[in-house]
Motif scaffolding. Structure first.
Motif, PDB file in Angstrom:
ATOM      1  N   ALA A  55       0.773  -0.924  -0.193  1.00  0.00           N
ATOM      2  CA  ALA A  55      -0.040   0.313  -0.164  1.00  0.00           C
ATOM      3  C   ALA A  55       0.941   1.165  -0.082  1.00  0.00           C
ATOM      4  O   ALA A  55       0.866   2.690   0.024  1.00  0.00           O
ATOM      5  N   PHE A  56       2.325   1.288   0.362  1.00  0.00           N
ATOM      6  CA  PHE A  56       2.883   2.157   0.226  1.00  0.00           C
ATOM      7  C   PHE A  56       3.079   2.893  -1.108  1.00  0.00           C
ATOM      8  O   PHE A  56       3.800   2.489  -2.530  1.00  0.00           O
ATOM      9  N   THR A  57       2.669   4.260  -1.079  1.00  0.00           N
ATOM     10  CA  THR A  57       2.941   5.295  -2.378  1.00  0.00           C
ATOM     11  C   THR A  57       4.078   5.764  -1.868  1.00  0.00           C
ATOM     12  O   THR A  57       3.386   6.885  -0.837  1.00  0.00           O
ATOM     13  N   PRO A  58       5.383   6.086  -2.926  1.00  0.00           N
ATOM     14  CA  PRO A  58       5.655   7.546  -2.361  1.00  0.00           C
ATOM     15  C   PRO A  58       4.937   8.872  -2.893  1.00  0.00           C
ATOM     16  O   PRO A  58       4.653   8.697  -3.494  1.00  0.00           O
ATOM     17  N   SER A  59       5.569   9.850  -2.416  1.00  0.00           N
ATOM     18  CA  SER A  59       4.758  11.311  -2.104  1.00  0.00           C
ATOM     19  C   SER A  59       4.897  11.701  -3.835  1.00  0.00           C
ATOM     20  O   SER A  59       5.654  11.282  -4.363  1.00  0.00           O
TER      21      SER A  59
END
Length: 191
Positions: A55-59
């Motif tokens: 679920a991690f999405t970088p900015s």
């Protein structure tokens, strides 16, 4: 007492077992098997971490900064080749363990895919092409593509490496190898 395998508990934790098997496994835990309960607990933790990681999405700011760093060293389109893939820039697919020691590149020209050298027309291997590894203009090593269009070099890493693939004696395609990082041993592989 019969215990279930690690793989079965991993599937159980991810809810991938058939309903009747799930019930049997749950009954096994409910009867007090601490060994299997501990294995299940471990896999539930691993699955939870993996769900959060996916679920991690970088900015968008972080992505923009990283792209701008690589844009500064990317080959220009006008040079007749394009870098399609660099294994050090590609994320490891979900679920894969370990690492590949050799760095892999895939370039494209109007005539060839290069990394494993394939003729773009029909995507056939291009065997017997001379391949030269250079540090600046100084040759380091030379080989040729095998029957599958593959070649490999092992070398001491520098920041001015390139590969020259010779289609014939007078015509070569020169591919820069940007960003090769020197490892503690000073050796780097390239496929």
């Amino acid at each position: 007492m019969k215990h279930f395998s690690e793989a079965s508990w991993a599937d159980f934790a991810r809810n991938l077992v058939a309903p009747d098997m799930k019930m049997t496994m749950q009954q096994h835990i409910d009867k007090g098997c601490t060994k299997c309960a501990n294995v299940l607990n471990t896999w539930q933790i691993v699955h939870s971490i993996a769900r959060k990681e996916s679920a991690f999405t970088p900015s968008s700011d972080a992505v923009r900064v990283v792209k701008s760093q690589f844009a500064a060293v990317a080959p220009e389109e006008s040079l007749g080749f394009r870098l399609l893939f660099d294994s050090s820039l590609a994320p490891v697919p979900a679920g894969m363990r370990g690492s590949v020691a050799a760095r892999q590149f895939l370039y494209e020209t109007d005539e060839y895919y290069m990394g494993q050298v394939l003729n773009r027309t029909g995507k056939r291997a291009a065997p017997g092409l001379a391949v030269l590894l250079q540090d600046g203009k100084r040759p380091i090593a030379e080989t040729s593509t095998n029957q599958f269009g593959e070649f490999q070099f092992e070398f001491n890493a520098t920041n001015s490496l390139s590969i020259s693939v010779k289609r014939d004696k007078s015509d070569a395609i020169v591919l820069p190898l940007y960003g090769i990082q020197v490892t503690p041993t000073g050796r780097k592989g390239l496929d």
